[in-house]
Write a protein that holds these residues in place. Structure first.
Motif, mmCIF file in Angstrom:
data_model
loop_
_atom_site.group_PDB
_atom_site.id
_atom_site.type_symbol
_atom_site.label_atom_id
_atom_site.label_comp_id
_atom_site.label_asym_id
_atom_site.label_seq_id
_atom_site.Cartn_x
_atom_site.Cartn_y
_atom_site.Cartn_z
ATOM 1 N N ILE A 172 0.840 -1.204 0.000
ATOM 2 C CA ILE A 172 0.000 0.000 0.000
ATOM 3 C C ILE A 172 0.869 1.246 0.000
ATOM 4 N N LEU A 173 1.922 1.251 0.823
ATOM 5 C CA LEU A 173 2.846 2.388 0.818
ATOM 6 C C LEU A 173 3.503 2.532 -0.546
ATOM 7 N N GLY A 174 3.824 1.413 -1.194
ATOM 8 C CA GLY A 174 4.430 1.472 -2.521
ATOM 9 C C GLY A 174 3.525 2.145 -3.539
ATOM 10 N N VAL A 175 2.226 1.842 -3.507
ATOM 11 C CA VAL A 175 1.282 2.459 -4.434
ATOM 12 C C VAL A 175 1.181 3.958 -4.184
ATOM 13 N N PHE A 176 1.092 4.364 -2.922
ATOM 14 C CA PHE A 176 1.016 5.793 -2.612
ATOM 15 C C PHE A 176 2.313 6.512 -2.990
ATOM 16 N N THR A 177 3.445 5.833 -2.854
ATOM 17 C CA THR A 177 4.722 6.429 -3.254
ATOM 18 C C THR A 177 4.759 6.646 -4.756
ATOM 19 N N LEU A 178 4.302 5.665 -5.510
ATOM 20 C CA LEU A 178 4.217 5.826 -6.964
ATOM 21 C C LEU A 178 3.327 7.008 -7.323
ATOM 22 N N ALA A 179 2.191 7.103 -6.652
ATOM 23 C CA ALA A 179 1.215 8.149 -6.980
ATOM 24 C C ALA A 179 1.735 9.541 -6.669
ATOM 25 N N ALA A 180 2.374 9.714 -5.517
ATOM 26 C CA ALA A 180 2.741 11.047 -5.049
ATOM 27 C C ALA A 180 4.077 11.542 -5.575
ATOM 28 N N LEU A 181 5.016 10.639 -5.811
ATOM 29 C CA LEU A 181 6.393 11.064 -6.108
ATOM 30 C C LEU A 181 6.864 10.769 -7.532
ATOM 31 N N PHE A 182 6.110 9.978 -8.289
ATOM 32 C CA PHE A 182 6.552 9.610 -9.633
ATOM 33 C C PHE A 182 5.482 9.991 -10.654
ATOM 34 N N PRO A 239 9.588 -2.601 3.949
ATOM 35 C CA PRO A 239 10.399 -1.972 2.889
ATOM 36 C C PRO A 239 10.610 -2.860 1.671
ATOM 37 N N VAL A 240 10.742 -4.184 1.860
ATOM 38 C CA VAL A 240 10.900 -5.079 0.706
ATOM 39 C C VAL A 240 9.666 -5.026 -0.171
ATOM 40 N N ALA A 241 8.476 -5.082 0.452
ATOM 41 C CA ALA A 241 7.234 -5.044 -0.313
ATOM 42 C C ALA A 241 7.027 -3.690 -0.973
ATOM 43 N N CYS A 242 7.340 -2.625 -0.244
ATOM 44 C CA CYS A 242 7.159 -1.268 -0.788
ATOM 45 C C CYS A 242 8.080 -1.025 -1.982
ATOM 46 N N LEU A 243 9.354 -1.326 -1.811
ATOM 47 C CA LEU A 243 10.319 -1.043 -2.876
ATOM 48 C C LEU A 243 10.078 -1.915 -4.101
ATOM 49 N N SER A 244 9.659 -3.172 -3.886
ATOM 50 C CA SER A 244 9.359 -4.022 -5.039
ATOM 51 C C SER A 244 8.125 -3.515 -5.771
ATOM 52 N N THR A 245 7.146 -2.990 -5.029
ATOM 53 C CA THR A 245 5.960 -2.397 -5.657
ATOM 54 C C THR A 245 6.346 -1.197 -6.507
ATOM 55 N N VAL A 246 7.200 -0.335 -5.964
ATOM 56 C CA VAL A 246 7.631 0.861 -6.689
ATOM 57 C C VAL A 246 8.433 0.480 -7.927
ATOM 58 N N LEU A 247 9.381 -0.455 -7.777
ATOM 59 C CA LEU A 247 10.238 -0.837 -8.897
ATOM 60 C C LEU A 247 9.421 -1.465 -10.033
ATOM 61 N N VAL A 248 8.578 -2.432 -9.700
ATOM 62 C CA VAL A 248 7.755 -3.078 -10.721
ATOM 63 C C VAL A 248 6.771 -2.078 -11.324
ATOM 64 N N GLY A 249 6.205 -1.225 -10.485
ATOM 65 C CA GLY A 249 5.268 -0.218 -10.972
ATOM 66 C C GLY A 249 5.890 0.729 -11.974
ATOM 67 N N LEU A 250 7.133 1.148 -11.720
ATOM 68 C CA LEU A 250 7.816 2.054 -12.643
ATOM 69 C C LEU A 250 8.155 1.350 -13.960
ATOM 70 N N ILE A 251 8.583 0.096 -13.864
ATOM 71 C CA ILE A 251 8.931 -0.636 -15.082
ATOM 72 C C ILE A 251 7.695 -0.836 -15.960
ATOM 73 N N VAL A 252 6.595 -1.267 -15.345
ATOM 74 C CA VAL A 252 5.369 -1.488 -16.112
ATOM 75 C C VAL A 252 4.850 -0.165 -16.683
ATOM 76 N N SER A 253 4.934 0.891 -15.903
ATOM 77 C CA SER A 253 4.501 2.207 -16.393
ATOM 78 C C SER A 253 5.324 2.650 -17.587
ATOM 79 N N LEU A 254 6.640 2.384 -17.530
ATOM 80 C CA LEU A 254 7.528 2.759 -18.618
ATOM 81 C C LEU A 254 7.133 2.048 -19.911
ATOM 82 N N PHE A 255 6.809 0.755 -19.821
ATOM 83 C CA PHE A 255 6.482 -0.030 -21.009
ATOM 84 C C PHE A 255 5.034 0.142 -21.471
ATOM 85 N N THR A 256 4.213 0.834 -20.657
ATOM 86 C CA THR A 256 2.813 1.060 -21.052
ATOM 87 C C THR A 256 2.535 2.529 -21.353
#
Length: 627
Positions: free
Chosen positions: A427-437, A528-545
């Motif tokens: 959940i923190l990973g999703v909010f981090t993606l939304a607010a900072l990226f 932190p493992v779950a958050c950072l993996s969410t952010v990393l995967v989220g950015l990669i998928v966003s980049l390719f979409t």
């Protein structure tokens, strides 16, 4: 065997007094002059954003300093030492991040539910993905936080388990449904005070019992409990400076940045600056209560230095140690056991009331308003009545979840609490993606959340099958040399832990390599493992979409714009005024913001590279701020 001690008359009087005052505050907030049947849902859920910083600060501090703090934290210090005290540094980092990132973002969007923000940023799919996980987490958390402390107290005080559970849940439901967020906030103020008074009583009386604070400290030092600085970088170690600093910061940032129970409180403040003040005042309150609880752990060790009550079979688990300490050394003073139990139940009351209030806000804002079309045609009185009925249903559900928790056995209860914490990392990973990226999109957030959740659940469940060994948990030594009923001088670590964490096992079977390393990861690193993996995967998928185009700049944290302008040396913008400042702007120049769902009209005016948002007033004034 567990020892049972029965409450005396004065203990019941003090306990009943605390419950009565809590209920009275709720009735006062419900029926004080000026409150009418036309109370709006905004007033019921966030107090019309008119609550000052000071009561909000108390409420923030008490919401997650539950009975686990009063009962569990001293036991954690007894087992692992004062390294546990290092959590206060994570709180400082958390409050700075909250004030710089989250408060400016959420407050200026004029939202009630934090998950409404995700809907604007990523769409409904991600919104309900996160909302459902939040609700599951809160249901389990409230059930266990109601049942587990009640069980520990009942086993050593004789207080009837189910009478206390039902009374606690019904009382919380009553004053939350009647008085709304204002009742929750003001009862939190009272309950935090009772928590602190009860802990101070234990600390003062306990230190006198062992011969003073100096002797208490020396005994703790000789027993290895004064272990503040442990800089071992091994992530498999349960508690080190780095484990606590990294894992604790991520964990508490999740609570303050995207947990509705906390965000709902600072959004109830009069202004953005008041919200920031409340968060830092809350930090002071948390440090005072937490410090007192940790020192009570040293008192506990000084009392039981030569006779560990678990090895002596006085109690069956460390969650009973604090109540046992009370009835053994403080039962000669009338009312003191009752005061301690009142403090523990005050923590439970605060947690339940804040939890059901937050879940009610989420159900109204994220499910009923956007899905049930007739909602907008209802009068304010009927909308508020629906909100109150939801609170009552959630309160009764809490009793049901406590019943479910009672069917679980010791280790499973510990695992349930840990799994509920695992959910918060993605959940923190999703909010981090939304607010900072700004370039992240809904597809990336959706996939990233599932990957992060799957990873954290995998590690959490695997850690139950292959629990960390003593090499990594580092339980400190205890002794039974002074026990009358035992003729043993063993000094081996006890293999138990307290409520917030997973109970370890004595299993020493052959383990696969991944169990010795990855599965032995400290539980504090799950987030932190779950958050950072969410952010990393989220950015990669966003980049390719394709990322995000034409993004509303108000949906990105203002600090991102500030950093961007600083790095790329953009033309300096006008100073950002407070959100409660007003400027006269003719309404004909304003445009309604398309995605606004609020009854209060929201507008924007383009001026060069600046976007100004705000709310029109009946007088024709325009409350605005810059992004």
């Amino acid at each position: 065997m567990t020892e049972n001690h029965v409450f005396q008359v004065w203990d019941y009087v003090i306990f009943a007094f605390v419950l009565f005052v809590s209920a009275a505050i709720g009735f006062y907030c419900a029926f004080k002059r000026g409150r009418t049947s036309q109370e709006t849902t905004e007033e019921f859920l966030i107090g019309n954003r008119q609550i000052s910083a000071y009561p909000i600060a108390f409420s923030l501090a008490s919401s997650f300093l539950s009975a686990l703090t009063v009962i569990g934290n001293p036991a954690e210090v007894y087992s692992f030492g004062m390294i546990f005290f290092m959590f206060i540094f994570t709180w400082l980092l958390t409050m700075i991040a909250t004030c710089r990132i989250d408060i400016p973002l959420f407050y200026r969007l004029n939202i009630i539910s934090t998950y409404e923000y995700l809907n604007r940023r990523f769409g409904q799919l991600v919104r309900y993905q996160v909302v459902c996980c939040f609700l599951i987490h809160m249901f389990f958390y409230l059930g266990i936080v109601t049942y587990a402390p009640s069980l520990a107290l009942s086993q050593v005080t004789g207080l009837n388990l189910w009478i206390s559970i039902v009374t606690t849940a019904l009382l919380c439901t009553l004053y939350t449904a009647l008085g709304g967020i204002k009742a929750v906030v003001w009862t939190d103020v009272f309950q935090l005070s009772i928590m602190l008074i009860s802990l101070l009583t234990v600390l003062i009386q306990g230190s006198i019992h062992v011969g003073g604070l100096g002797k208490m400290w020396n005994i703790g030092e000789n027993g290895g409990r004064i272990n503040f600085l442990d800089f071992d970088p091994d992530p498999r170690r349960r508690y080190t400076f780095w484990t606590i600093l990294v894992g604790g910061t991520f964990g508490w940032t999740t609570i303050y940045s995207c947990n509705q129970a906390q965000v709902q409180r600072y959004l109830a403040c009069k202004s953005e600056n008041e919200a920031k003040k409340a968060v830092f005042l809350n930090l002071l309150g948390m440090i005072i209560v937490f410090t007192t609880a940790c020192l009570c752990g040293l008192v506990m060790y000084a009392v039981y230095e030569t006779c560990d009550p678990i090895k002596a079979n006085k109690i069956s688990n460390p969650n009973q140690m604090m109540p046992l300490l009370i009835v053994e050394i403080l039962n000669q003073t009338p009312g003191v056991p009752g005061l301690f139990v009142a403090g523990a139940y005050s923590g439970t009351l605060s947690t339940i009331s804040s939890g059901i209030s937050a879940m009610a806000a989420v159900l109204v804002e994220d499910f009923i308003k956007p899905i049930w079309k007739p909602w907008e045609q209802l009068s304010n009185g009927k909308k508020t009545l629906v909100s109150k009925l939801i609170v009552m249903i959630l309160g009764l559900t809490t009793i049901g979840m406590a019943v479910l928790a009672s069917l679980l056995q010791g280790n499973i209860i510990q695992a349930s609490i840990s799994v509920s914490g695992i959910i918060q990392g993605p959940i923190l990973g999703v909010f981090t993606l939304a607010a900072l990226f700004p370039k992240s999109n809904g597809k990336g957030a959706f996939v990233g959340f599932f990957v992060g959740l799957a990873l954290s659940v995998w590690v959490g469940i695997a850690a139950q099958i292959y629990p960390p060994t003593d090499k990594f948990t580092r339980l400190l030594e205890t002794s039974t040399s002074g026990c009358l009923q035992l003729n043993s001088t063993t000094s081996t670590p006890m293999n138990v832990t307290s409520l917030p964490t997973i109970m370890t096992s004595a299993r020493q079977e052959e383990r696969p390599s991944i169990a010795k390393n990855f599965y032995s990861l400290s539980y504090l690193y799950y987030n932190p493992v779950a958050c950072l993996s969410t952010v990393l995967v989220g950015l990669i998928v966003s980049l390719f979409t394709g990322g995000t185009e034409n993004l509303d700049p108000t949906l990105i944290a203002p600090i991102v714009h500030t950093v961007h302008n600083f790095i790329f040396k953009n033309e300096q913008a006008c100073p950002i005024p407070e959100t409660n400042n007003k400027l006269q702007i003719p309404l004909v120049e304003l445009k309604k913001r398309p995605e606004s769902h609020d009854s209060t009209m929201q507008y924007h005016v383009s001026s060069g590279n600046l976007i100004q948002y705000g709310h029109s007033q009946p007088s024709g004034e325009f409350t605005y701020f810059f992004v």
